[in-house]
Design an enzyme around this catalytic site. Structure first.
Site, PDB file in Angstrom:
ATOM      1  N   GLU A 171       0.848  -1.174   0.000  1.00 23.77           N
ATOM      2  CA  GLU A 171       0.000   0.000   0.000  1.00 23.77           C
ATOM      3  C   GLU A 171       0.896   1.240   0.000  1.00 23.77           C
ATOM      4  OE1 GLU A 171      -3.206  -0.762   2.773  1.00 23.77           O
ATOM      5  OE2 GLU A 171      -3.662   1.368   2.745  1.00 23.77           O
ATOM      6  N   PHE A 222      12.741  -5.397   5.884  1.00 23.06           N
ATOM      7  CA  PHE A 222      11.789  -5.975   6.844  1.00 23.06           C
ATOM      8  C   PHE A 222      12.449  -6.456   8.126  1.00 23.06           C
ATOM      9  CE2 PHE A 222       7.366  -5.971   5.572  1.00 23.06           C
ATOM     10  CZ  PHE A 222       7.513  -5.238   4.405  1.00 23.06           C
ATOM     11  N   GLY A 242       0.972  -3.813  11.078  1.00 23.12           N
ATOM     12  CA  GLY A 242      -0.484  -3.652  10.999  1.00 23.12           C
ATOM     13  C   GLY A 242      -0.879  -3.647   9.534  1.00 23.12           C
ATOM     14  N   CYS A 271      -3.167  -6.353   5.349  1.00 25.50           N
ATOM     15  CA  CYS A 271      -2.688  -7.614   4.757  1.00 25.50           C
ATOM     16  C   CYS A 271      -1.977  -8.544   5.738  1.00 25.50           C
ATOM     17  CB  CYS A 271      -1.770  -7.319   3.588  1.00 25.50           C
ATOM     18  SG  CYS A 271      -2.655  -6.622   2.201  1.00 25.50           S
TER      19      CYS A 271
HETATM   20  C1  UDX Z   1       2.208  -5.956   2.676  1.00 28.87           C
HETATM   21  C2  UDX Z   1       3.254  -6.617   1.788  1.00 28.87           C
HETATM   22  O1  UDX Z   1       4.487  -5.900   1.929  1.00 28.87           O
HETATM   23  C3  UDX Z   1       2.798  -6.631   0.342  1.00 28.87           C
HETATM   24  O2  UDX Z   1       3.736  -7.310  -0.463  1.00 28.87           O
HETATM   25  C4  UDX Z   1       1.447  -7.354   0.282  1.00 28.87           C
HETATM   26  O3  UDX Z   1       0.952  -7.421  -1.024  1.00 28.87           O
HETATM   27  C5  UDX Z   1       0.450  -6.644   1.185  1.00 28.87           C
HETATM   28  O4  UDX Z   1       0.970  -6.618   2.520  1.00 28.87           O
HETATM   29  P1  UDX Z   1       1.465  -3.455   3.228  1.00 28.87           P
HETATM   30  O5  UDX Z   1       0.329  -4.002   4.012  1.00 28.87           O
HETATM   31  O6  UDX Z   1       1.240  -2.306   2.324  1.00 28.87           O
HETATM   32  O7  UDX Z   1       2.127  -4.595   2.299  1.00 28.87           O
HETATM   33  O8  UDX Z   1       2.551  -3.018   4.293  1.00 28.87           O
HETATM   34  P2  UDX Z   1       4.107  -3.247   4.523  1.00 28.87           P
HETATM   35  O9  UDX Z   1       4.875  -2.185   3.879  1.00 28.87           O
HETATM   36  O10 UDX Z   1       4.488  -4.640   4.230  1.00 28.87           O
HETATM   37  O11 UDX Z   1       4.165  -3.016   6.106  1.00 28.87           O
HETATM   38  C6  UDX Z   1       3.322  -3.787   6.963  1.00 28.87           C
HETATM   39  C7  UDX Z   1       3.530  -3.417   8.409  1.00 28.87           C
HETATM   40  O12 UDX Z   1       4.796  -3.904   8.841  1.00 28.87           O
HETATM   41  C8  UDX Z   1       3.513  -1.914   8.710  1.00 28.87           C
HETATM   42  O13 UDX Z   1       2.759  -1.729   9.885  1.00 28.87           O
HETATM   43  C9  UDX Z   1       4.967  -1.579   8.926  1.00 28.87           C
HETATM   44  O14 UDX Z   1       5.136  -0.497   9.813  1.00 28.87           O
HETATM   45  C10 UDX Z   1       5.500  -2.883   9.534  1.00 28.87           C
HETATM   46  N1  UDX Z   1       6.932  -3.110   9.314  1.00 28.87           N
HETATM   47  C11 UDX Z   1       7.422  -3.210   8.047  1.00 28.87           C
HETATM   48  C12 UDX Z   1       7.765  -3.281  10.406  1.00 28.87           C
HETATM   49  O15 UDX Z   1       7.327  -3.219  11.564  1.00 28.87           O
HETATM   50  N2  UDX Z   1       9.092  -3.523  10.184  1.00 28.87           N
HETATM   51  C13 UDX Z   1       9.624  -3.620   8.940  1.00 28.87           C
HETATM   52  O16 UDX Z   1      10.837  -3.834   8.835  1.00 28.87           O
HETATM   53  C14 UDX Z   1       8.764  -3.455   7.833  1.00 28.87           C
END
Ligand code: UDX
Length: 443
Positions: free
Chosen positions: A157, A251, A259, A262
């Site tokens: 997103e 990641f 959160g 997804c």
């Molecule tokens: C995710 C997947 O990345 C994507 O490929 C899939 O299609 C949909 O789900 P999205 O929900 O947009 O995408 O968010 P993402 O950028 O993955 O982050 C998810 C959550 O993880 C966020 O709350 C973010 O703050 C948290 N996060 C991310 C962490 O806490 N640490 C990290 O290193 C990366």
């Protein structure tokens, strides 16, 4: 080709615009008339980098049109289903709306079609749908083929446009050579590997990707708990392990957990699918547990550092589930907002994109009390606050002027739920720092 796309969230709209940009004729369908009106007038109803320009560019070409009419859309040759599949109470994704939509479409179909499922659906759903569609066609004496294809999206997103135009891979779930050819033709201009596999493997690839991403985050979060106890800095550890290409640097950011619409939902879905098969997915359960405990641990740090929270004023920067989006679904901030309200704190909250969503949420959950003030700037939120809680990894927070923060805060404590600050810089500004796995403060 004539393409219909159903469900105009960030997946459906970027998919529609991608195909329009590639020269196809796209009818983009949604049931929400006000959203359709906005889109027709060139306004995107959510925040996505680069999508407004794409819409502006493609609207006048007439390669994309917006409609709520299934009868018109049903004439298209290829149908992309991009409806959301939120969790049921049992954790499984809701697929009823997809079923109902497909039933309606099949009633309108008069010739062969390709039905492509982009929505995240349980493993085996496309096979079931295929059977269901074949039965319906047979019952209504329609003697043509509707081929069901799985084609999961991996879009982040906020960055969905970038991910659509420059994906890491295209997954095509089909055993039909004809469908394989059509899908490959549709995506031929993308510079990435295309994998063709069974529909079940394709569906599960999506879950596997999100399971691994969530697991990376939870592993680092669990390690951050240990780092806190034994005086290590998880940020240095992140850099150290990220340099190993077998691990990769993405990641690995510790914080108060993942959160969004997804990762949490897909983990629940995996656990529920395991249950259905008599399998306990223990790692997935632990990933979820760690994700929950991260929030509680930071709240405990706040309680220990601030004492009785009744009557205190806490400034909160960031509400969205991650930086640069306006989406607050399953955002960690919501846990803090409701817990801090319960503990009697007054909150002054700033988010440059997500305050409208928060307003709706507060109203819906009857949390719009006198304890909450929504602020139009970072500085307004800080005014006379006892502490600052940073909830998203936004650049605007990372680059905050800490001397100004110090001058505006009444208290001196910063709770950094996303490790956006360097503890030393915070201390040098005369403030106390409480991060995630960064020790040094003895908490
Ligand atoms: C995710 C997947 O990345 C994507 O490929 C899939 O299609 C949909 O789900 P999205 O929900 O947009 O995408 O968010 P993402 O950028 O993955 O982050 C998810 C959550 O993880 C966020 O709350 C973010 O703050 C948290 N996060 C991310 C962490 O806490 N640490 C990290 O290193 C990366």
């Amino acid at each position: 080709m004539d393409i219909a796309v159903y469900g105009l969230g960030y997946v459906g709209l970027t998919t529609s615009l991608y195909f329009a940009e590639m020269g196809h004729c796209v009818v983009a369908v949604d049931v929400d008339e006000s959203k359709l009106r906005q889109l027709q007038s060139g306004k995107v109803p959510f925040v996505e980098h680069g999508i407004d320009d794409l819409l502006e560019k493609n609207l006048p070409t007439k390669r994309i049109s917006f409609s709520s009419s299934l009868s018109a859309a049903a004439k298209s040759e290829i149908h992309f289903i991009c409806l959301g599949t939120p969790s049921n109470v049992d954790g499984l994704p809701q697929t009823e709306k997809i079923m109902a939509l497909v039933d309606d479409l099949v009633r309108h179909f008069q010739d062969p079609k390709y039905l492509v499922i982009k929505s995240t659906v349980p493993v085996g759903f496309c096979d079931q749908l295929d059977k269901h569609v074949k039965d319906s066609l047979k019952k209504s004496k329609k003697n043509f083929l509707v081929d069901v294809i799985s084609n999961p999206e991996f879009l982040r997103e906020g960055w969905a446009t970038q991910d659509t135009f420059h994906p890491h891979r295209v997954i095509i779930g089909t055993d039909s050579p004809d469908s394989e050819d059509v899908m490959k033709e549709l995506y031929h201009s993308l510079q990435c590997p295309t994998l063709v596999m069974s529909r079940r493997s394709s569906e599960m690839s999506k879950y596997a990707a999100n399971a691994l991403l969530a697991t990376k985050i939870s592993v680092m979060n669990e390690l951050s708990q240990l780092a806190d106890k034994n005086g290590a800095d998880i940020e240095m550890i992140r850099q150290a392990v990220g340099l190993d290409p077998r691990i990769g640097e993405q990641f690995l950011n510790s914080g108060v957990g993942f959160g969004g619409s997804c990762l949490p939902k897909d983990l629940r879905a995996l656990i529920a699918q395991g249950d259905q098969q008599g399998l306990k997915l223990e790692i997935m359960q632990s990933v979820t547990l760690v994700n929950t405990s991260q929030k509680k641990l930071l709240l405990d740090k706040m309680k220990m550092a601030l004492g009785d929270l009744r009557g205190t004023q806490i400034a909160i920067w960031g509400v969205a589930f991650k930086a640069d989006v306006d989406d607050i679904r399953e955002a960690s901030s919501l846990f803090f907002i409701s817990e801090l309200i319960k503990l009697g704190a007054n909150l002054s909250i700033f988010d440059s994109l997500a305050l409208e969503q928060l307003k709706l949420y507060l109203r819906e959950h009857k949390l719009n009390s006198a304890q909450v003030k929504l602020c139009s700037s970072q500085t307004q939120a800080l005014d006379k606050a006892d502490a600052l809680l940073v909830m998203t990894e936004s650049l605007e927070f990372r680059q905050a002027n800490l001397a100004l923060v110090k001058s505006l805060l009444k208290g001196s404590k910063i709770f950094d739920a996303r490790n956006v600050f360097h503890p030393l810089a915070v201390r040098q500004a005369g403030l106390s720092y409480y991060g995630i796995g960064r020790s040094g403060d003895g908490l």
